[in-house]
Design a protein around this motif. Structure first.
Motif, short mmCIF file in Angstrom:
data_model
loop_
_atom_site.label_atom_id
_atom_site.label_comp_id
_atom_site.label_asym_id
_atom_site.label_seq_id
_atom_site.Cartn_x
_atom_site.Cartn_y
_atom_site.Cartn_z
N ASN A 1 0.80 -1.22 0.00
CA ASN A 1 0.00 0.00 0.00
C ASN A 1 0.83 1.27 0.00
O ASN A 1 0.33 2.33 0.30
CB ASN A 1 -0.98 0.02 1.19
CG ASN A 1 -0.30 0.27 2.52
OD1 ASN A 1 0.92 0.37 2.61
ND2 ASN A 1 -1.08 0.34 3.57
N SER A 2 2.11 1.16 -0.32
CA SER A 2 2.93 2.35 -0.22
C SER A 2 4.14 2.27 -1.15
O SER A 2 4.62 1.20 -1.47
CB SER A 2 3.42 2.51 1.22
OG SER A 2 4.31 3.58 1.31
N ASN A 3 4.63 3.44 -1.52
CA ASN A 3 5.88 3.53 -2.27
C ASN A 3 7.06 3.76 -1.33
O ASN A 3 8.17 3.97 -1.78
CB ASN A 3 5.81 4.66 -3.29
CG ASN A 3 4.82 4.36 -4.38
OD1 ASN A 3 4.62 3.20 -4.73
ND2 ASN A 3 4.20 5.39 -4.92
N LEU A 4 6.78 3.75 -0.03
CA LEU A 4 7.84 3.96 0.94
C LEU A 4 8.69 2.70 1.06
O LEU A 4 8.24 1.59 0.84
CB LEU A 4 7.25 4.30 2.31
CG LEU A 4 6.46 5.60 2.38
CD1 LEU A 4 5.76 5.71 3.72
CD2 LEU A 4 7.36 6.79 2.16
N LYS A 5 9.93 2.89 1.47
CA LYS A 5 10.87 1.78 1.64
C LYS A 5 10.75 1.24 3.07
O LYS A 5 10.60 2.00 4.02
CB LYS A 5 12.28 2.30 1.37
CG LYS A 5 13.38 1.35 1.61
CD LYS A 5 13.64 0.50 0.41
CE LYS A 5 14.88 -0.32 0.67
NZ LYS A 5 15.15 -1.28 -0.32
N LEU A 6 10.81 -0.07 3.21
CA LEU A 6 10.84 -0.72 4.53
C LEU A 6 12.26 -1.21 4.79
O LEU A 6 12.90 -1.80 3.92
CB LEU A 6 9.88 -1.90 4.58
CG LEU A 6 8.40 -1.54 4.58
CD1 LEU A 6 7.56 -2.79 4.39
CD2 LEU A 6 8.01 -0.87 5.88
N PHE A 7 12.74 -0.97 6.02
CA PHE A 7 14.09 -1.36 6.41
C PHE A 7 14.02 -2.37 7.55
O PHE A 7 13.25 -2.18 8.49
CB PHE A 7 14.90 -0.14 6.87
CG PHE A 7 15.04 0.92 5.81
CD1 PHE A 7 15.98 0.78 4.81
CD2 PHE A 7 14.21 2.02 5.80
CE1 PHE A 7 16.09 1.75 3.82
CE2 PHE A 7 14.32 2.99 4.83
CZ PHE A 7 15.27 2.86 3.83
N ARG A 8 14.84 -3.41 7.47
CA ARG A 8 14.93 -4.38 8.57
C ARG A 8 15.55 -3.72 9.79
O ARG A 8 16.38 -2.83 9.68
CB ARG A 8 15.83 -5.55 8.18
CG ARG A 8 15.16 -6.59 7.33
CD ARG A 8 16.10 -7.79 7.24
NE ARG A 8 15.63 -8.73 6.27
CZ ARG A 8 14.81 -9.75 6.56
NH1 ARG A 8 14.43 -9.94 7.79
NH2 ARG A 8 14.41 -10.56 5.62
#
Length: 110
Positions: A15-22
């Motif tokens: 649902n997003s163009n944001l990046k997810l970081f571990r």
């Protein structure tokens, strides 16, 4: 699908163009990320944040290696709270469907 583990944040890979970081492997920084997340499943100490993620909207621009916000600096620490579950809202956003993410537990205040 992966979701942001910050309590009250509804960012997911679908649902997003944001990046997810571990979450970082460095224990000192990892602890800061867990505390910032306010996620009870991480904070109780029973779950290790090995597969926990945090989205890019929780980091100031100086925490990234590049202007495109796709790569965090090695010592990046989240500082931006978004979607706090403590703020009452009339209609909470629909949470992402993250059936394979045991660390995502969103609570809503209405």
């Amino acid at each position: 699908m992966n979701c942001c583990s910050v309590e009250g944040c509804f960012t997911s890979t679908t649902n997003s163009n944001l990046k997810l970081f571990r979450f970082p492997k460095d224990m000192a920084r990892n602890k800061l990320w867990v505390e910032f997340s306010r996620n009870p499943r991480l904070m109780d100490g029973r779950n290790q944040p090995v597969n926990a993620y945090m989205c890019s909207k929780h980091f100031e621009s100086n925490q990234f290696r590049r202007d495109d916000r796709q790569s965090l600096g090695y010592k990046a620490v989240p500082t931006i709270s978004v979607g706090s579950p403590l703020v009452p809202v009339s209609e909470p956003p629909e949470p992402p469907d993250c059936p394979n993410d045991p660390l995502t537990s969103h609570k809503y205040v209405s």
